[in-house]
Design a protein around this motif. Structure first.
Motif, PDB file in Angstrom:
ATOM      1  N   ARG A  13      20.230  43.236  -3.672  1.00  0.00           N
ATOM      2  CA  ARG A  13      18.808  43.578  -3.533  1.00  0.00           C
ATOM      3  C   ARG A  13      18.229  44.002  -4.880  1.00  0.00           C
ATOM      4  O   ARG A  13      17.551  43.227  -5.527  1.00  0.00           O
ATOM      5  CB  ARG A  13      18.656  44.670  -2.454  1.00  0.00           C
ATOM      6  CG  ARG A  13      17.250  44.762  -1.899  1.00  0.00           C
ATOM      7  CD  ARG A  13      16.314  45.582  -2.761  1.00  0.00           C
ATOM      8  NE  ARG A  13      16.741  46.966  -2.917  1.00  0.00           N
ATOM      9  CZ  ARG A  13      16.196  47.815  -3.796  1.00  0.00           C
ATOM     10  NH1 ARG A  13      15.215  47.406  -4.608  1.00  0.00           N
ATOM     11  NH2 ARG A  13      16.632  49.060  -3.905  1.00  0.00           N
ATOM     12  N   ASP A  14      18.579  45.183  -5.383  1.00  0.00           N
ATOM     13  CA  ASP A  14      18.019  45.602  -6.678  1.00  0.00           C
ATOM     14  C   ASP A  14      18.590  44.708  -7.788  1.00  0.00           C
ATOM     15  O   ASP A  14      17.880  44.288  -8.704  1.00  0.00           O
ATOM     16  CB  ASP A  14      18.357  47.074  -6.950  1.00  0.00           C
ATOM     17  CG  ASP A  14      17.274  47.788  -7.743  1.00  0.00           C
ATOM     18  OD1 ASP A  14      16.734  47.175  -8.666  1.00  0.00           O
ATOM     19  OD2 ASP A  14      16.994  48.969  -7.461  1.00  0.00           O
ATOM     20  N   LEU A  74      16.218  46.753   3.216  1.00  0.00           N
ATOM     21  CA  LEU A  74      15.172  47.589   2.616  1.00  0.00           C
ATOM     22  C   LEU A  74      13.819  47.309   3.273  1.00  0.00           C
ATOM     23  O   LEU A  74      13.536  46.176   3.644  1.00  0.00           O
ATOM     24  CB  LEU A  74      15.079  47.292   1.114  1.00  0.00           C
ATOM     25  CG  LEU A  74      14.062  48.147   0.352  1.00  0.00           C
ATOM     26  CD1 LEU A  74      14.604  49.540   0.110  1.00  0.00           C
ATOM     27  CD2 LEU A  74      13.691  47.499  -0.979  1.00  0.00           C
ATOM     28  N   HIS A  98      16.647  51.093   5.410  1.00  0.00           N
ATOM     29  CA  HIS A  98      16.378  51.887   4.208  1.00  0.00           C
ATOM     30  C   HIS A  98      14.867  51.835   3.998  1.00  0.00           C
ATOM     31  O   HIS A  98      14.333  50.802   3.597  1.00  0.00           O
ATOM     32  CB  HIS A  98      17.134  51.221   3.042  1.00  0.00           C
ATOM     33  CG  HIS A  98      17.142  52.016   1.776  1.00  0.00           C
ATOM     34  ND1 HIS A  98      17.584  51.477   0.581  1.00  0.00           N
ATOM     35  CD2 HIS A  98      16.795  53.298   1.494  1.00  0.00           C
ATOM     36  CE1 HIS A  98      17.508  52.383  -0.362  1.00  0.00           C
ATOM     37  NE2 HIS A  98      17.022  53.499   0.151  1.00  0.00           N
ATOM     38  N   TYR A 140      14.065  56.763   1.318  1.00  0.00           N
ATOM     39  CA  TYR A 140      14.024  56.870  -0.150  1.00  0.00           C
ATOM     40  C   TYR A 140      12.694  57.467  -0.602  1.00  0.00           C
ATOM     41  O   TYR A 140      11.636  57.108  -0.093  1.00  0.00           O
ATOM     42  CB  TYR A 140      14.290  55.529  -0.842  1.00  0.00           C
ATOM     43  CG  TYR A 140      13.269  54.437  -0.626  1.00  0.00           C
ATOM     44  CD1 TYR A 140      13.474  53.460   0.342  1.00  0.00           C
ATOM     45  CD2 TYR A 140      12.109  54.353  -1.406  1.00  0.00           C
ATOM     46  CE1 TYR A 140      12.552  52.434   0.531  1.00  0.00           C
ATOM     47  CE2 TYR A 140      11.182  53.338  -1.224  1.00  0.00           C
ATOM     48  CZ  TYR A 140      11.404  52.385  -0.246  1.00  0.00           C
ATOM     49  OH  TYR A 140      10.497  51.385  -0.047  1.00  0.00           O
ATOM     50  N   GLU A 142      10.742  57.226  -3.532  1.00  0.00           N
ATOM     51  CA  GLU A 142      10.675  56.441  -4.766  1.00  0.00           C
ATOM     52  C   GLU A 142      10.074  57.258  -5.912  1.00  0.00           C
ATOM     53  O   GLU A 142       9.130  58.021  -5.726  1.00  0.00           O
ATOM     54  CB  GLU A 142       9.830  55.177  -4.519  1.00  0.00           C
ATOM     55  CG  GLU A 142       9.977  54.169  -5.649  1.00  0.00           C
ATOM     56  CD  GLU A 142       9.156  52.901  -5.419  1.00  0.00           C
ATOM     57  OE1 GLU A 142       8.436  52.817  -4.408  1.00  0.00           O
ATOM     58  OE2 GLU A 142       9.233  52.005  -6.274  1.00  0.00           O
ATOM     59  N   ASN A 168      17.648  59.469   0.052  1.00  0.00           N
ATOM     60  CA  ASN A 168      17.931  58.847  -1.242  1.00  0.00           C
ATOM     61  C   ASN A 168      16.957  59.388  -2.283  1.00  0.00           C
ATOM     62  O   ASN A 168      15.745  59.317  -2.104  1.00  0.00           O
ATOM     63  CB  ASN A 168      17.781  57.323  -1.058  1.00  0.00           C
ATOM     64  CG  ASN A 168      17.979  56.569  -2.365  1.00  0.00           C
ATOM     65  OD1 ASN A 168      18.422  57.127  -3.363  1.00  0.00           O
ATOM     66  ND2 ASN A 168      17.650  55.289  -2.347  1.00  0.00           N
ATOM     67  N   PRO A 170      15.865  58.611  -5.761  1.00  0.00           N
ATOM     68  CA  PRO A 170      15.984  57.651  -6.860  1.00  0.00           C
ATOM     69  C   PRO A 170      15.332  58.151  -8.154  1.00  0.00           C
ATOM     70  O   PRO A 170      14.274  58.788  -8.106  1.00  0.00           O
ATOM     71  CB  PRO A 170      15.232  56.415  -6.356  1.00  0.00           C
ATOM     72  CG  PRO A 170      14.800  56.718  -4.962  1.00  0.00           C
ATOM     73  CD  PRO A 170      14.819  58.201  -4.818  1.00  0.00           C
ATOM     74  N   THR A 172      13.755  56.142 -10.226  1.00  0.00           N
ATOM     75  CA  THR A 172      13.294  54.750 -10.237  1.00  0.00           C
ATOM     76  C   THR A 172      13.034  54.214 -11.638  1.00  0.00           C
ATOM     77  O   THR A 172      13.271  53.046 -11.923  1.00  0.00           O
ATOM     78  CB  THR A 172      12.000  54.671  -9.386  1.00  0.00           C
ATOM     79  OG1 THR A 172      12.309  55.189  -8.100  1.00  0.00           O
ATOM     80  CG2 THR A 172      11.453  53.267  -9.286  1.00  0.00           C
ATOM     81  N   HIS A 203      20.075  57.011  -6.618  1.00  0.00           N
ATOM     82  CA  HIS A 203      19.833  55.630  -7.014  1.00  0.00           C
ATOM     83  C   HIS A 203      19.234  55.724  -8.410  1.00  0.00           C
ATOM     84  O   HIS A 203      18.083  56.134  -8.563  1.00  0.00           O
ATOM     85  CB  HIS A 203      18.852  55.036  -5.993  1.00  0.00           C
ATOM     86  CG  HIS A 203      18.381  53.656  -6.293  1.00  0.00           C
ATOM     87  ND1 HIS A 203      18.723  52.568  -5.534  1.00  0.00           N
ATOM     88  CD2 HIS A 203      17.563  53.170  -7.269  1.00  0.00           C
ATOM     89  CE1 HIS A 203      18.158  51.482  -6.009  1.00  0.00           C
ATOM     90  NE2 HIS A 203      17.436  51.826  -7.068  1.00  0.00           N
ATOM     91  N   HIS A 205      18.405  54.410 -12.430  1.00  0.00           N
ATOM     92  CA  HIS A 205      18.165  53.241 -13.303  1.00  0.00           C
ATOM     93  C   HIS A 205      18.494  53.603 -14.742  1.00  0.00           C
ATOM     94  O   HIS A 205      18.578  54.767 -15.118  1.00  0.00           O
ATOM     95  CB  HIS A 205      16.729  52.755 -13.130  1.00  0.00           C
ATOM     96  CG  HIS A 205      16.572  51.876 -11.918  1.00  0.00           C
ATOM     97  ND1 HIS A 205      16.717  50.513 -11.977  1.00  0.00           N
ATOM     98  CD2 HIS A 205      16.323  52.172 -10.615  1.00  0.00           C
ATOM     99  CE1 HIS A 205      16.543  49.997 -10.757  1.00  0.00           C
ATOM    100  NE2 HIS A 205      16.306  50.990  -9.906  1.00  0.00           N
TER     101      HIS A 205
HETATM  102  O1  KIV Z   1      14.463  52.183  -7.820  1.00  0.00           O
HETATM  103  C1  KIV Z   1      14.084  52.500  -6.675  1.00  0.00           C
HETATM  104  O2  KIV Z   1      13.439  53.518  -6.433  1.00  0.00           O
HETATM  105  C2  KIV Z   1      14.415  51.579  -5.596  1.00  0.00           C
HETATM  106  C3  KIV Z   1      14.085  52.052  -4.201  1.00  0.00           C
HETATM  107  C4  KIV Z   1      13.492  50.958  -3.391  1.00  0.00           C
HETATM  108  C5  KIV Z   1      15.287  52.680  -3.573  1.00  0.00           C
HETATM  109  O3  KIV Z   1      14.983  50.547  -5.814  1.00  0.00           O
END
Ligand code: KIV
Ligand code: ZN
Length: 509
Positions: A13-14, A74, A98, A140, A142, A168, A170, A172, A203, A205
């Motif tokens: 997905r991501d 998602l 999710h 989540y 976000e 969750n 994140p 992001t 989650h 990045h």
């Molecule tokens: O980065 C993010 O916040 C996401 C969410 C959809 C979980 O990918």
């Protein structure tokens, strides 16, 4: 016994949101089977409302995931998204929805145009709405990494009260520093009533190169699910890499008070598989799975490692499936030896697919004296590409040189078995091949990247070509192909990219 840290894989997905990483359902299923074999806890299989292809992938992965692996879809905090995700997840033994929405000031005011109170109402509604379909609902928040902490506490409290089983948090945009992110998680643990009964997920990045550090600090402060991808694929700079978090936890189990159930010996294999399917190369100096991760080049280091491996190596390569084998196969190696070596590398086949692989192996072994593990991986990935292909390469012949005009003659077979031959001139042999393919396949695209690398050492090494093409609608597709002859590799790579483009357009139709 240390705490169990659940591994939630979002490569499909991501990870698929990385430019050029789009995969069709067949390709996603190959990766999903590997994730199940590695014993990941949750597979985020897609975003079902986003396209018919994503819907189908979630549905098909639900069928193969078995009893122990949760399959997740998602959604946005939108009823229709949740209806469609629930429908796609009907095949899964352990379905999870999710759902969630943005919670940072910029998401509230600039993206969603809602107040804090409206955000909380939507959070409550989406969790309750998803709970009508499934018992396992992950909420989540976000852009939590840039949210006001007091507001984040209120949103998470609302989601927990509404029945979320996992919350969750994140980062992001990959903005946070590890200690600040860890403090957020600790604060949520201290202030949200009932949070001890739900799983805290993170989650993260990699925009500042901190994704793994953020996840580790979160775990130290109470998170018990990490969302990650193979090779760190993902939106922009990517997500935290599964191989990194799993090995970091394993190396520091006591200090982290945590362990995962992931079969670490499968990590390198998974990395190669994802790289082959998405066409996104792994940088050689990538931790754990990069080609140089266990290579020692300076004399002092080589001397040290020869005296005792742990002088310069913290991980035994065999623990991540990078153990360099001394077994080298050749054209004289029989079915049993090849099957045995593939099994050691983690691949098993039914008889029909093994026959095709053995034929392909003999073709390579006839041209090369020695066939290394890297060649075997390349053969299998080429076969996987052929199995999922719409167009396959029947023959390619080129004439070129000085002062000739490069000319290519190509024969392609479509999925119904019809064969077409055409020829074209080009500015070079590869250009001529691509023009001849275009005449047959007839798909408009722009070629934006072309690279060749040798799979192993030596003049007779397999050459692997990676290309990227952009479709008329602006989507980027990656293709890969390998052969002893790089013009053939180029033809295969181009067809692989076009097959992806066609499959995606077909799934979307
Ligand atoms: O980065 C993010 O916040 C996401 C969410 C959809 C979980 O990918
Ligand atoms: Zn993300």
């Amino acid at each position: 016994m240390t705490r169990k840290i659940a591994i939630f894989d979002t490569t499909l997905r991501d990870g698929e949101q990385s430019p050029g990483a789009s995969m069709n359902t067949e390709e996603k299923l190959i990766i999903a089977r590997q994730l199940v074999r590695m014993k990941v806890d949750v597979i985020e299989a897609g975003f079902p409302i986003s396209s018919p292809g994503d819907f189908k992938s979630v549905e098909e992965i639900g069928r193969i995931a078995g009893d122990d692996c949760t399959v997740c879809g998602l959604t946005r905090a939108v009823d229709k998204d949740i209806d469609v995700a629930a429908e796609a997840l009907r095949t899964a033994k352990r379905p999870r929805i999710h759902t969630g929405l943005g919670v940072s000031p910029s998401h509230l005011t600039e993206k969603l145009h809602i107040s804090e109170e409206e955000c909380i109402e939507r959070a409550i509604h989406c969790v309750k709405y998803a709970r009508r379909y499934v018992d396992d609902v992950e909420f989540y928040a976000e852009d939590a990494g840039r949210s006001e902490q007091d507001f984040l506490v209120r949103v998470i409290q609302a989601a927990v009260n509404a029945g979320a089983t996992v919350v969750n948090i994140p980062d992001t945009t990959g903005y946070s520093m590890p200690w600040a992110f860890g403090a957020r998680i600790r604060d949520l643990r201290e202030r949200v009533d009932g949070i001890e009964d739900v799983t805290i997920a993170v989650h993260t990045h990699n925009d500042l190169g901190m994704a793994t550090a953020l996840a580790m600090e979160a775990v130290r402060n109470g998170a018990s699910q990490i969302e990650c991808t193979i090779n760190g694929l993902g939106e922009r700079a990517g997500n935290t890499a599964m191989e990194e978090v799993v090995m970091a936890i394993r190396m520091h189990e006591e200090e982290m008070d945590g362990h995962t159930d992931v079969v670490t010996q499968e990590l390198c294999h998974a990395s190669k598989l994802v790289s082959s399917i998405t066409g996104i190369n792994v940088q050689p100096n990538k931790s754990i799975v990069g080609a140089n991760a266990f290579a020692h080049s300076s004399g002092i280091h080589q001397d040290g490692v020869l005296k005792a491996r742990d002088t310069y190596e913290i991980i035994d390569p065999a623990d991540v499936g990078a153990g360099g084998s001394q077994i080298i196969l050749s054209a004289r190696s029989g079915h049993a030896a090849l099957r045995h070596r593939y099994a050691e590398l983690g691949y098993t086949f039914d008889d029909a697919s093994f026959d095709a692989i053995y034929e392909a192996f003999l073709e390579v072994a006839d041209k090369k004296k020695e066939v290394y593990d890297e060649d075997l991986e390349s053969i299998i990935h080429e076969q996987q590409r052929i199995t999922t292909a719409i167009w396959t390469l029947g023959a390619v012949q080129i004439s070129c040189g000085f002062p000739l005009t490069p000319t290519a003659t190509i024969t392609l077979t479509d999925e119904d078995g019809h064969t077409t031959t055409d020829c074209a001139f080009g500015t070079g042999p590869v250009d001529a091949v691509y023009k001849a393919v275009n005449k047959i396949v007839g798909v408009t695209n722009d070629l934006s990247e072309f690279s060749v690398k040798a799979v192993t050492r030596g003049i007779d090494a397999l050459g692997e070509v990676t290309i990227r093409v952009t479709s008329e609608s602006g989507e980027v597709y990656t293709g890969r192909g390998s052969d002893n002859d790089i013009v053939v590799s180029s033809a295969r790579a181009y067809l692989n990219a076009l097959n992806r483009l066609l499959a995606t357009e077909r799934e979307a139709a």
